[in-house]
Write an enzyme that holds these catalytic residues in place. Structure first.
Site, PDB file in Angstrom:
ATOM      1  CB  ALA A 131      -0.928  -0.019   1.209  1.00  0.00           C
ATOM      2  CB  SER A 132      -0.054   4.813   0.069  1.00  0.00           C
ATOM      3  OG  SER A 132      -0.828   4.801   1.251  1.00  0.00           O
ATOM      4  CB  ALA A 134       3.011  -0.209   5.567  1.00  0.00           C
ATOM      5  CD  GLN A 135       6.760  -4.134   0.659  1.00  0.00           C
ATOM      6  OE1 GLN A 135       6.480  -3.463  -0.342  1.00  0.00           O
ATOM      7  NE2 GLN A 135       7.788  -4.971   0.677  1.00  0.00           N
ATOM      8  CB  VAL A 136       1.222  -7.052   4.690  1.00  0.00           C
ATOM      9  CG1 VAL A 136       1.019  -8.236   5.619  1.00  0.00           C
ATOM     10  CG2 VAL A 136       0.598  -5.795   5.280  1.00  0.00           C
ATOM     11  CE  LYS A 159       0.035  -1.279   7.716  1.00  0.00           C
ATOM     12  NZ  LYS A 159      -1.312  -0.857   8.200  1.00  0.00           N
ATOM     13  CG  ASP A 294      -9.920   2.195   5.459  1.00  0.00           C
ATOM     14  OD1 ASP A 294     -10.825   2.532   4.682  1.00  0.00           O
ATOM     15  OD2 ASP A 294      -8.761   1.954   5.091  1.00  0.00           O
TER      16      ASP A 294
END
Length: 518
Positions: A131-132, A134-136, A159, A294
């Site tokens: 994502a904008s 962070a990444q998992v 994350k 969200d």
């Protein structure tokens, strides 16, 4: 002035990107720099397809993480940008190309103070999502107190913040603040939108998301709220492997909430899933006053047992008791089509400014809300309804209530999922009995009497403190009077001190009684 030529260059690059995606319409509406925008339209080749909001969303993706977050933030402010653009920005995809696994591994080791191999038996280099900010990555933990890698090993999702994302946000915030101040200085008609305050609110939201310890704490609190409820699960936080830039949680599995075909193929009862979703929404908003901010379908899953599982807790909302009571009254009045009551509730809460006609406002509410009743859900545009209500608030000079903006966004998301699963069910009608029960428990005569008794008890507990303060004030006043009137007749001084004591005691008594009766 701009702080450096680099910022000016950044501003020109942003303008060029907006022009390339034909997204200058949003800037042109503000009336800022009309000559520059006209020149860019003439010089830069443009992609012309799509509505203004869709074009702006594409431009934000091209501009990078900070602007993607800005677009998602603006999507919650239909009061500023209008309902159509708000709906388009709500579809902004928070997906970017992943950053290298080596950078993720280095960030984890640096943040947690240990080599990656000591923390995890296995760490998958290919991220499951990027994502904008962070990444998992999926991984399996290595127990630190055991030589057996399989003893207590757990599947987790890790994350990791993007490299230098905080520095990039700071740089972009400087530019946004400069533009906001420029708009307030040079465009008086934009001041009512408070651009600087909007940027400050965006800064608060974005920086909260970039401290993953806060996300871990939010997940932990939400899990505690539903500890006795099997219908809703929150992945457990691995605090040993969590820090400011790294968050490790239990790995979850399930079917996306909006995947109707997959849910049916797995044997799930869709009305039952929606009933659980309605109850979960109610409990978060009304019972706890703490809700997932969200709740789009990518963050909500249904597991094998039919429980709803949530992920991504970077954006959370809170509602105090008074706002929850107000919201309950408003929802019940709307569901019962009692527009006079709906107007009265908003007026009592101070939403309707003094002098505005209550009857006319109730009539306007009826004109906006009544057309939605009796129609099939698939034909109702709640985005359009929200836009009409926002126009109504402007007509009656009503201030926008920021504490409800995030909740409105999540209600729209919930409605969208509900429609995709079962267009014959209205998720808010499913929640109505729970709301009515909550109102009886918290807004009925017995609840008001109990609340009043609690306030009286609290005031009585404060009375000794009030008395001590009055006594201290008397002592100070007596000392001042002795200093000022030294040499005067003692009877005169004592009389003045006694008079002051009488008035101070009377004021203390009035304050105490007013607090008791309030």
């Amino acid at each position: 002035m701009l702080r450096s030529p680099l910022m000016l260059w950044r501003l020109l690059r942003i303008a060029r990107t907006l022009a390339r995606h034909d997204a200058l319409a949003a800037v042109e509406k503000t009336g800022v720099a009309p000559t520059l925008t006209a020149l860019l339209r003439w010089l830069v080749p443009r992609r012309r397809d799509g509505r203004p909001g869709e074009k702006l969303a594409r431009a934000f993706v091209a501009l990078g993480p900070s602007f993607i977050k800005l677009g998602q933030f603006l999507a919650t402010r239909a009061d500023l940008i209008g309902e159509e653009m708000s709906a388009d920005l709500s579809e902004l995809q928070d997906r970017l190309a992943p950053f290298p696994a080596a950078a993720a591994r280095a960030a984890i080791a640096d943040e947690l103070g240990a080599p990656l191999e000591e923390l995890f038996v296995r760490f998958e280099d290919v991220p499951v999502s990027a994502a904008s900010i962070a990444q998992v990555h999926f991984a399996i933990t290595r127990p630190r107190d055991s030589q057996d890698p399989e003893d207590g090993a757990r599947e987790v999702a890790v994350k990791v913040l993007r490299p230098q994302v905080e520095e990039k946000l700071e740089r972009d915030l400087q530019l946004l603040y400069w533009l906001a101040r420029l708009a307030e200085r040079t465009e008086p008609r934009l001041r009512r939108f408070r651009p600087v305050a909007v940027v400050a609110e965006f800064e608060r939201v974005a920086k909260t998301e970039m401290d993953l310890r806060l996300e871990a704490a939010a997940a932990n609190e939400l899990a505690e709220n539903f500890a006795e409820d099997d219908s809703y699960r929150v992945p457990a936080v691995d605090w040993e492997r969590t820090g400011r830039r790294v968050l490790t949680m239990a790995r979850i599995s399930g079917i996306r909430m909006d995947d109707r075909a997959a849910l049916l193929a797995a044997g799930h009862d869709l009305p039952d899933v929606l009933e659980k979703a309605a109850a979960i929404f109610f409990h978060q908003v009304f019972r706890d006053g703490f809700f997932h901010g969200d709740q789009h379908p990518g963050n909500m899953f249904v597991d094998d047992d039919g429980s709803i599982v949530a992920v991504d807790f970077g954006i959370m909302g809170r509602l105090d008791r008074a706002t929850r009571a107000l919201l309950a009254d408003m929802l019940l009045a709307t569901l019962r089509r009692d527009y006079r009551r709906l107007a009265e509730v908003q007026a009592q809460a101070g939403f309707l400014p003094p002098g505005q006609p209550l009857d006319l406002y109730a009539q306007s509410l009826r004109a906006v809300c009544e057309p939605i009743f009796g129609q099939p859900l698939e034909r109702i545009s709640f985005a359009r309804l929200l836009g009409q209500l926002l126009q109504l608030t402007e007509s009656f000079q009503m201030p926008v209530q920021p504490q409800l903006v995030l909740l409105q966004k999540n209600m729209l998301m919930a409605e969208g999922v509900s429609r995709r699963l079962d267009s014959d069910l209205n998720i808010w009608l499913l929640a109505e009995p729970l709301i009515a029960q909550w109102v009886r428990a918290h807004r009925g005569p017995a609840a008001r009497a109990l609340h009043g008794a609690e306030e009286v008890a609290q005031t009585l507990n404060r009375l000794p403190q009030l008395a001590r303060r009055a006594e201290d004030a008397l002592d100070l006043l007596s000392q001042d009077r002795r200093g000022e009137r030294q040499g005067e007749a003692s009877s005169y001084g004592n009389g003045r001190a006694s008079g002051a004591g009488f008035w101070l005691s009377l004021v203390a008594l009035v304050v105490a009684l007013a607090a008791l009766l309030d």
